[in-house]
Design an enzyme around this catalytic site. Structure first.
Site, PDB file in Angstrom:
ATOM      1  N   LYS A  94      -8.861  -7.253  -1.657  1.00 52.34           N
ATOM      2  CA  LYS A  94      -8.146  -7.235  -0.380  1.00 52.34           C
ATOM      3  C   LYS A  94      -9.165  -6.885   0.698  1.00 52.34           C
ATOM      4  O   LYS A  94     -10.129  -6.149   0.428  1.00 52.34           O
ATOM      5  CB  LYS A  94      -7.029  -6.201  -0.472  1.00 52.34           C
ATOM      6  CG  LYS A  94      -6.000  -6.240   0.639  1.00 52.34           C
ATOM      7  CD  LYS A  94      -4.864  -5.238   0.335  1.00 52.34           C
ATOM      8  CE  LYS A  94      -3.847  -5.164   1.443  1.00 52.34           C
ATOM      9  NZ  LYS A  94      -2.781  -4.193   1.141  1.00 52.34           N
ATOM     10  N   LEU A 147      -1.375  -3.840   8.243  1.00 51.15           N
ATOM     11  CA  LEU A 147      -1.096  -3.693   6.794  1.00 51.15           C
ATOM     12  C   LEU A 147       0.349  -3.322   6.518  1.00 51.15           C
ATOM     13  O   LEU A 147       0.689  -3.065   5.364  1.00 51.15           O
ATOM     14  CB  LEU A 147      -1.988  -2.616   6.145  1.00 51.15           C
ATOM     15  CG  LEU A 147      -3.493  -2.794   6.152  1.00 51.15           C
ATOM     16  CD1 LEU A 147      -4.142  -1.600   5.458  1.00 51.15           C
ATOM     17  CD2 LEU A 147      -3.900  -4.081   5.444  1.00 51.15           C
ATOM     18  N   SER A 159       1.619  -5.922   1.544  1.00 51.83           N
ATOM     19  CA  SER A 159       0.542  -6.412   2.372  1.00 51.83           C
ATOM     20  C   SER A 159      -0.635  -6.988   1.583  1.00 51.83           C
ATOM     21  O   SER A 159      -1.541  -7.570   2.194  1.00 51.83           O
ATOM     22  CB  SER A 159       0.031  -5.279   3.265  1.00 51.83           C
ATOM     23  OG  SER A 159      -0.567  -4.266   2.482  1.00 51.83           O
ATOM     24  N   ILE A 173       1.243   1.408   0.249  1.00 55.43           N
ATOM     25  CA  ILE A 173       1.805   2.637   0.829  1.00 55.43           C
ATOM     26  C   ILE A 173       3.313   2.496   1.034  1.00 55.43           C
ATOM     27  O   ILE A 173       3.968   3.420   1.486  1.00 55.43           O
ATOM     28  CB  ILE A 173       1.084   2.995   2.157  1.00 55.43           C
ATOM     29  CG1 ILE A 173       1.349   4.445   2.587  1.00 55.43           C
ATOM     30  CG2 ILE A 173       1.489   2.038   3.272  1.00 55.43           C
ATOM     31  CD1 ILE A 173       0.531   4.911   3.773  1.00 55.43           C
ATOM     32  N   GLY A 174       3.839   1.297   0.682  1.00 54.14           N
ATOM     33  CA  GLY A 174       5.279   1.100   0.841  1.00 54.14           C
ATOM     34  C   GLY A 174       5.790  -0.065  -0.001  1.00 54.14           C
ATOM     35  O   GLY A 174       6.956  -0.432   0.075  1.00 54.14           O
ATOM     36  N   GLY A 175       4.873  -0.616  -0.822  1.00 57.81           N
ATOM     37  CA  GLY A 175       5.246  -1.754  -1.661  1.00 57.81           C
ATOM     38  C   GLY A 175       4.192  -2.841  -1.666  1.00 57.81           C
ATOM     39  O   GLY A 175       4.402  -3.927  -2.213  1.00 57.81           O
ATOM     40  N   SER A 176       3.040  -2.563  -1.093  1.00 57.94           N
ATOM     41  CA  SER A 176       2.062  -3.602  -0.781  1.00 57.94           C
ATOM     42  C   SER A 176       1.330  -4.192  -1.970  1.00 57.94           C
ATOM     43  O   SER A 176       0.726  -5.254  -1.860  1.00 57.94           O
ATOM     44  CB  SER A 176       1.055  -3.072   0.238  1.00 57.94           C
ATOM     45  OG  SER A 176       1.638  -3.017   1.517  1.00 57.94           O
TER      46      SER A 176
END
EC number: 3.5.1.4
Lengths: 570, 570
Positions: A163, A212, A238, A259-262
């Site tokens: 990434k 992101l 992301s 950090i939230g599903g990336s």
């Protein structure tokens, strides 16, 4: 930035963000930055070997962004048999074959360069193309092995995609902020360096959305990436480019961040495997994030592997942690990779979450959960129902955490170029209290709620006797681009810092089997997100589920995921 | 408190602290709370077995608070030979003898009750006296061992003293807040419960200062504790009672807590051993702190053992972690106790810190460092000079962290009874930005500085090739009560979250060898704190030093401390 600077900053600078929501500066942006974007994309275009592109006849007609086209069918029609065979291998198999001299690093990277070219052509997954560098590195590795008879490490010759937002030696690292197009990072991030030292071959850096902070992929530099299984749909995010690239088998192993599903969202949407470890197991040192001068501890990002098999995730983690990143990165936890046995099915109790109490999953996800439940029971796994616990509150804490600083850091980065906000960034900037941010006391109260939730979940796992929870990764399969607003099925586990392994359920959405249903929405999230379901759009897309283990149980969760994989095959 | 409550609190309540500094409410306090204080102290007094008290003739004349009297000389003059012999044993020896049936739990606790009585009589170290409960527990343990032939655990029959602010089943837990005199806690804190399950015998809870935030000992409930080696001097704090009690050998093993020096200061001032582990290795679950609804992550408290030998600290940690507290406490790190070898002296490189760049150590501490350096060199340890690095900034970050919430939580607890602030609490409440607190962005900037410092120190340890730093625990030996304001020598390692083992250097201050010196102060801290030195007051008091290891190196730091101990004996 020197830290001395920062020390004095916080005593003298006005630190509050502006009251008004960020609007961008179109004039300055057009004049000063659009030329840089064009130059960046031209370099990307120029680095593509045109001879490896899929012929036009194999591509769908018209704008790829609107093509309901399964791109994963193309490589087999283009590649020579040897390249096809190599790119169908897992990372574990590649490492073994290189060690056994059945394959060279150059043969390997050449095959993946060919397939990555097609992957990028169809999904727009590359942020930066480094094929020449990859070839050179592979040559060096081959020559080293030939000369010394030794491998440089357990990833010797394995192509690894990255990434983009990890600092890359001597190259621009943007984190997809236009203002960072001039940001040349002299050295590798620690994690990149470790992978390099283990023998990885870098050849491609992949796309990510603005800030992101989308479970999707749009940025102002390279636009948006596309779902490998249906180009018209979202690839998730992301780690968007990683998801599409690995599903296309243009990379056997990649590194995402979450950090939230990336990591999980692109894995689920593209039908691949990925792990979000607990925080601070994989180093974030010199990984570029929106903030550079500030540190928000309320919710923390994790780096983790993405691949096509759990064994590849295991290879990544085991190899990586053998380098003890905590000796170089002060934030890393000194927890070595533990060798744990594969559990017998009868030793596993898995709680299945059919509904998080906030947004009901779409029909294909519910059907997948039911079919998986049957298969788990069939091999003797104990399956219980997992009742949701305070997910709404957890999600509110997560959303408030993301914007705790009143968007100070994100807006500063956007404002440095005046770039426009894309729609899902606008949604992100309004999460929690948006530009208002949290007061210190609110932050401490929210953090306390987070800690209480972590304790309550641990107590629930103990009380319910559950080893793992099996849950949706998202409300549905990949939706249309720029639509996802509810992150609850993934962000919950970030707030709790639980270990997650996302995997393909083997079940795909079907317009026949999964007709849309009317429901009475319980809240605004559900009214919006459940309403996104469209059986025609979803048809054929993979359902990715997530196995969730307690904090710092990466080893156990991975091993359990292999048991599930085998049960699904049976 | 339910967490649901908290969740809604932070959306509806006014959370900012008052602009004006807390003044107390003398009238309400006198009327409503002073009677409760009197009742609490009467119960404490009543629980003391008068027959074990030292006879008046052995006590110094006049007010003990002003007596330059070495209380550690008294027990040998009072105790019967058997009780004396038992109480001279280490915790490791006690556990062994009980296992070997050379000693019973009842014999052991009886001896320690006798000696603790004298310790409390002289130093006022007990917050709550639980001798009857301890005896009963010891009887049960003896009977269990006799009946089953098995020990309940590795601490079977070992008397363990507890700082008061850990929830104690069925008793009042105050954290030294007057308003908490009615706070009956139904269950043990997790750490108390684990120690109990390991076979520990609880019999005394020890004193701590108001708000826990002094390197000293005064509170409004039990007054102040006294230094075991010179009653007129400070016992250190905030684990004040533990320090005095263990130095008197009224306890072989105790549990302290440390967020700025609270284990290390009483160990150094009373000439005993103690360890501040890195955060989240020992559970803080149901340990009462000032905040209950809020969570400040900028600087975090650690629980750790205090004793008379490093082997006892090792016994505590090894036994404790065998119970895997992370299975019950969601905040605990799942790091098992590792068995590491004792290093050879030649394998150790120790950096000695002669000055932190902020406050020059007093003459006795400098002399002790020099003598220790000689002894370490003599056994072949590599000794280098440790140049201080940004200590002033680190201390500013620590001080700002303590009061980040604008004293909201501390003042709320004080205001609940209207109790007056004692002088060092007043100092604490003015640390950092005091009642003004930090904005969220300031907190994020300070946290970033903390993270930068952690990285810089790790890089320095690596670059300088230093395994451990040997440093003063405080500017001097124990000073007069209510004087210490500079916490830099301890708080630095809290901000860095490094492992610390404090130990007696074997050297005591001498008015002949350590005359006061004039210096040109470099800053206000130094002007004040260096100025506290008085050769007459210091005379005879032990110099305690601290060995500092990287984060989560409790095992290695303890083992290295045994090498130093042996070098000092040589």
């Amino acid at each position: 930035m020197t830290t001395a600077q920062v020390f004095f900053d916080h005593r003298t600078e006005k630190l509050t963000s502006e009251e008004t929501h960020y609007k961008g500066d179109p004039e300055r942006y057009e004049k000063e930055w659009v030329p840089l974007i064009k130059a960046y994309n031209k370099a990307r275009e120029d680095a593509i070997p045109k001879e490896y592109l899929a012929p036009k006849g194999l591509l769908p007609e018209g704008d790829l962004d609107y093509a309901p086209f399964d791109a994963t069918t193309v490589p087999a029609k283009v590649l020579d048999p040897k390249s096809l065979a190599i790119t169908e291998l897992t990372a574990v198999e590649i490492a073994k074959k290189i060690k056994a001299k059945e394959l060279t690093a150059v043969q390997t990277i050449t095959a993946f360069i060919k397939r990555a070219t097609i992957a990028h052509q169809l999904t727009n997954c590359a942020m930066e193309v480094l094929f020449e560098e990859g070839l050179k590195r592979a040559q060096e590795l081959d020559s080293y092995y030939e000369t010394t008879g030794e491998l440089v490490g357990p990833l010797h010759g394995v192509p690894v995609s990255l990434k983009e937002h990890y600092n890359y030696a001597g190259r621009v690292t943007t984190c997809s902020f236009v203002a960072c197009l001039t940001n040349i990072t002299p050295e590798f991030s620690l994690t990149n360096q470790i992978l390099y030292d283990l023998g990885a071959v870098f050849y491609i850096r992949t796309t990510e959305p603005q800030c992101l902070m989308h479970l999707d992929s749009e940025n102002n530099i390279t636009g948006r990436a596309r779902n490998a299984h249906k180009l018209s749909m979202s690839p998730g995010g992301s780690s968007s480019g990683e998801g599409a690239l690995i599903a296309m088998k243009g990379s056997p192993l990649g590194v995402g961040s979450d950090i939230g599903g990336s990591i999980r969202s692109p894995c689920a949407f593209n039908g691949i495997w990925g792990m979000k470890p607990s925080n601070k197991r994989v180093s974030m040192k010199d990984v570029m994030m929106a903030p550079t001068d500030t540190c928000n501890e309320m919710i923390v990002c994790s780096l983790g592997p993405m691949a096509n098999s759990p064994e590849d995730l295991d290879l990544f983690m085991k190899s990586y942690l053998s380098k003890k990143p905590w000796n170089e990165d002060a934030t890393c936890m000194p927890i070595e990779w533990r060798t744990v046995p594969t559990p017998k099915p009868s030793e596993l109790t898995i709680g299945i979450c059919y509904d998080d109490g906030v947004v009901k999953p779409h029909p294909p996800v519910l059907r997948a959960l039911k079919e998986v439940e049957k298969k788990l029971r069939a091999v003797g796994i104990n399956v219980v129902s997992w009742e949701p616990h305070r997910v709404y509150e957890a999600v509110e804490v997560a959303f408030a955490s993301y914007t705790a600083d009143g968007n100070y850091t994100a807006i500063n980065r956007l404002a440095a170029s005046g770039e426009p906000v894309v729609p899902l960034t606008d949604h992100y900037l309004q999460m929690g209290k948006g530009d208002k941010g949290l007061s210190t006391l609110e932050q401490h109260f929210y953090t306390n709620t987070r800690e209480a939730l972590r304790q309550e979940y641990l107590d629930l796992f103990n009380k319910r006797g559950v080893n793992f929870v099996l849950a949706p990764t998202y409300v549905g399969v990949a939706p249309k681009p720029s639509t996802i607003k509810y992150w609850g099925y993934t962000a919950l586990w970030n707030i709790l810092d639980y270990t997650c392994v996302t995997f393909p359920s083997g079940i795909s959405a079907s317009k026949e089997l999964d007709p849309a249903e009317d429901i009475e929405p319980r809240n605004e999230y559900e009214a919006y997100e459940y309403g996104l379901y469209n059986a025609e759009d979803a048809d054929g897309l993979p359902v990715g589920l997530t196995l969730v283990g307690r904090r710092y149980t990466e080893e156990e969760t991975l091993k359990a995921s292999t048991v599930i994989r085998d049960a699904l095959k049976a």
